[in-house]
Write a protein that holds these residues in place. Structure first.
Motif, PDB file in Angstrom:
ATOM      1  N   THR A 235       3.772  -4.269 -11.389  1.00  0.00           N
ATOM      2  CA  THR A 235       3.152  -5.582 -11.595  1.00  0.00           C
ATOM      3  C   THR A 235       3.605  -6.564 -10.522  1.00  0.00           C
ATOM      4  OG1 THR A 235       3.265  -5.155 -13.974  1.00  0.00           O
ATOM      5  CG2 THR A 235       2.819  -7.432 -13.306  1.00  0.00           C
ATOM      6  N   CYS A 236       2.677  -7.346 -10.007  1.00  0.00           N
ATOM      7  CA  CYS A 236       3.030  -8.354  -9.004  1.00  0.00           C
ATOM      8  C   CYS A 236       3.813  -9.482  -9.682  1.00  0.00           C
ATOM      9  CB  CYS A 236       1.768  -8.929  -8.350  1.00  0.00           C
ATOM     10  SG  CYS A 236       2.144 -10.318  -7.259  1.00  0.00           S
ATOM     11  N   PRO A 237       5.037  -9.750  -9.213  1.00  0.00           N
ATOM     12  CA  PRO A 237       5.831 -10.815  -9.847  1.00  0.00           C
ATOM     13  C   PRO A 237       5.268 -12.213  -9.584  1.00  0.00           C
ATOM     14  CG  PRO A 237       7.022  -9.855  -7.982  1.00  0.00           C
ATOM     15  CD  PRO A 237       5.760  -9.050  -8.151  1.00  0.00           C
ATOM     16  N   ARG A 238       4.401 -12.363  -8.594  1.00  0.00           N
ATOM     17  CA  ARG A 238       3.797 -13.673  -8.338  1.00  0.00           C
ATOM     18  C   ARG A 238       2.560 -13.888  -9.197  1.00  0.00           C
ATOM     19  NH1 ARG A 238       5.290 -13.134  -2.297  1.00  0.00           N
ATOM     20  NH2 ARG A 238       3.463 -11.818  -2.102  1.00  0.00           N
ATOM     21  N   CYS A 239       1.698 -12.863  -9.275  1.00  0.00           N
ATOM     22  CA  CYS A 239       0.395 -13.032  -9.942  1.00  0.00           C
ATOM     23  C   CYS A 239       0.366 -12.447 -11.356  1.00  0.00           C
ATOM     24  CB  CYS A 239      -0.704 -12.367  -9.130  1.00  0.00           C
ATOM     25  SG  CYS A 239      -0.743 -12.872  -7.404  1.00  0.00           S
ATOM     26  N   LYS A 240       1.370 -11.670 -11.696  1.00  0.00           N
ATOM     27  CA  LYS A 240       1.428 -10.985 -13.002  1.00  0.00           C
ATOM     28  C   LYS A 240       0.216 -10.078 -13.233  1.00  0.00           C
ATOM     29  CE  LYS A 240       4.851 -13.937 -13.667  1.00  0.00           C
ATOM     30  NZ  LYS A 240       6.107 -13.593 -13.004  1.00  0.00           N
TER      31      LYS A 240
ATOM     32  N   TYR B 185       1.223  -2.860  -3.394  1.00  0.00           N
ATOM     33  CA  TYR B 185       0.843  -4.187  -2.901  1.00  0.00           C
ATOM     34  C   TYR B 185      -0.119  -4.869  -3.861  1.00  0.00           C
ATOM     35  CZ  TYR B 185      -3.286  -1.623  -1.226  1.00  0.00           C
ATOM     36  OH  TYR B 185      -4.394  -0.828  -1.143  1.00  0.00           O
ATOM     37  N   CYS B 186      -0.257  -6.190  -3.663  1.00  0.00           N
ATOM     38  CA  CYS B 186      -1.104  -6.995  -4.537  1.00  0.00           C
ATOM     39  C   CYS B 186      -2.361  -7.408  -3.775  1.00  0.00           C
ATOM     40  CB  CYS B 186      -0.344  -8.223  -5.008  1.00  0.00           C
ATOM     41  SG  CYS B 186      -1.335  -9.295  -6.071  1.00  0.00           S
ATOM     42  N   GLU B 187      -3.516  -7.089  -4.342  1.00  0.00           N
ATOM     43  CA  GLU B 187      -4.787  -7.418  -3.683  1.00  0.00           C
ATOM     44  C   GLU B 187      -5.048  -8.926  -3.707  1.00  0.00           C
ATOM     45  OE1 GLU B 187      -6.963  -5.885  -1.943  1.00  0.00           O
ATOM     46  OE2 GLU B 187      -6.850  -3.736  -2.376  1.00  0.00           O
ATOM     47  N   ARG B 188      -4.335  -9.651  -4.586  1.00  0.00           N
ATOM     48  CA  ARG B 188      -4.625 -11.073  -4.708  1.00  0.00           C
ATOM     49  C   ARG B 188      -3.786 -11.941  -3.764  1.00  0.00           C
ATOM     50  NH1 ARG B 188      -4.811 -13.700 -10.574  1.00  0.00           N
ATOM     51  NH2 ARG B 188      -3.557 -15.511 -10.042  1.00  0.00           N
ATOM     52  N   CYS B 189      -2.466 -11.734  -3.749  1.00  0.00           N
ATOM     53  CA  CYS B 189      -1.621 -12.643  -2.956  1.00  0.00           C
ATOM     54  C   CYS B 189      -1.236 -12.082  -1.581  1.00  0.00           C
ATOM     55  CB  CYS B 189      -0.389 -13.067  -3.743  1.00  0.00           C
ATOM     56  SG  CYS B 189       0.708 -11.724  -4.186  1.00  0.00           S
ATOM     57  N   GLN B 190      -1.579 -10.829  -1.303  1.00  0.00           N
ATOM     58  CA  GLN B 190      -1.322 -10.300   0.037  1.00  0.00           C
ATOM     59  C   GLN B 190      -2.654 -10.264   0.780  1.00  0.00           C
ATOM     60  OE1 GLN B 190       1.622  -7.131  -1.772  1.00  0.00           O
ATOM     61  NE2 GLN B 190       1.740  -6.983   0.453  1.00  0.00           N
TER      62      GLN B 190
HETATM   63 ZN   LIG Z   1       0.200 -11.066  -6.293  1.00  0.00          ZN
END
Ligand SMILES: [Zn+2]
Length: 258
Positions: free
Chosen positions: A212-217, A235-240
């Motif tokens: 789980t992305c710790p920034r976007c959950k 990796y996170c598709e939202r914040c990266q």
């Molecule tokens: Zn994220």
């Protein structure tokens, strides 16, 4: 696979053998280890994932590869690839690659590319990156000519911390992002070293092996083999952010030549 900071720790662990004479040298490598006997250890050095033993008239390059290991003043049951005996103890390496390096190490290695080295040169790294605009960010961080010592953990953590999508094209990164990538590769490597010494490395992972992305959950993407390097990526598709259209590059460069 041990990354650069782990080899720095190995270098520190064997410091007691600096200046000592090799009294016994053996192992199942193809090298003529008899030439090592009687030589003195001038220094232990490292270049990225290479552990280097500088002797009087030759150096040893040890690469632990994927499953290599070592023991200091103790032995595993399996046969060592290289075993060095000194008056004050012994050093044993298993499942690794061992090579001789003839001539001065300063001629064999570009120390400025080693993320752990005092000689690390971020401007040289930027210049090399700018010369390869079609390189993927995930491949850049595994390229030992750019970031010697960086491995898959460092790659995943640096991309997450700098909010760069692993499939970004190096040439499409804004100048500030490219600098952030280079600077974080070094900063995170020293954090890695400190946390590894403390035994808290895994507890500090933000992306590597995480779900789980710790920034976007939201769930991380887990890719089994990304880029030409074909290594695991989290990796996170939202914040990266993905800079540039690397799909076109993937079509130009078949995965088979990775
Ligand atoms: Zn994220």
């Amino acid at each position: 696979m041990p990354e650069g900071p782990s080899i720095v720790i190995l270098r520190e662990e064997v410091a007691a053998f600096t200046g000592k004479t090799v009294e016994r040298a053996e192992g199942n490598s193809k090298l003529d280890t008899s030439r090592l006997v009687g030589q003195t250890v001038r220094s232990f050095r490292s270049w990225g994932k290479h552990f280097l033993i500088e002797l009087d008239d030759v150096s040893l390059r040890i690469h632990l590869l994927l499953f290599g290991s070592y023991r200091i003043n103790e032995r595993k049951e399996s046969a060592p690839r290289l075993s060095l005996g000194f008056a004050n103890g012994e050093l044993n390496f298993y499942g690794c690659s061992v090579q001789f390096i003839e001539g001065p190490l300063d001629e064999a290695y570009d120390w400025s590319a080693d993320v752990m080295s005092d000689a690390w040169d971020s401007r040289a790294a930027l210049k090399k990156l700018r010369a390869r605009p079609r390189l993927l960010a995930c491949d850049a961080l595994l390229d030992q000519t750019l970031f010697s010592g960086s491995g898959n953990i460092i790659k995943n953590e640096v991309l997450f911390r700098t909010r760069i999508h692993p499939l970004s094209l190096v040439g499409e990164l804004p100048a500030t992002k490219l600098r952030a990538l280079v600077n974080e590769a070094r900063t995170y490597s020293f954090d890695f070293l400190q946390w590894k010494r403390e035994g808290t490395l895994k507890a500090h992972w933000l992306a590597h092996t995480k779900t789980t992305c710790p920034r976007c959950k939201i769930p991380f993407v887990k890719a089994k083999s990304l880029g030409r390097s074909q290594r695991r990526s989290f990796y996170c598709e939202r914040c990266q952010k993905r800079y540039g259209d690397s799909d076109q590059v993937a079509a130009e460069q078949p995965a088979t030549d990775a």
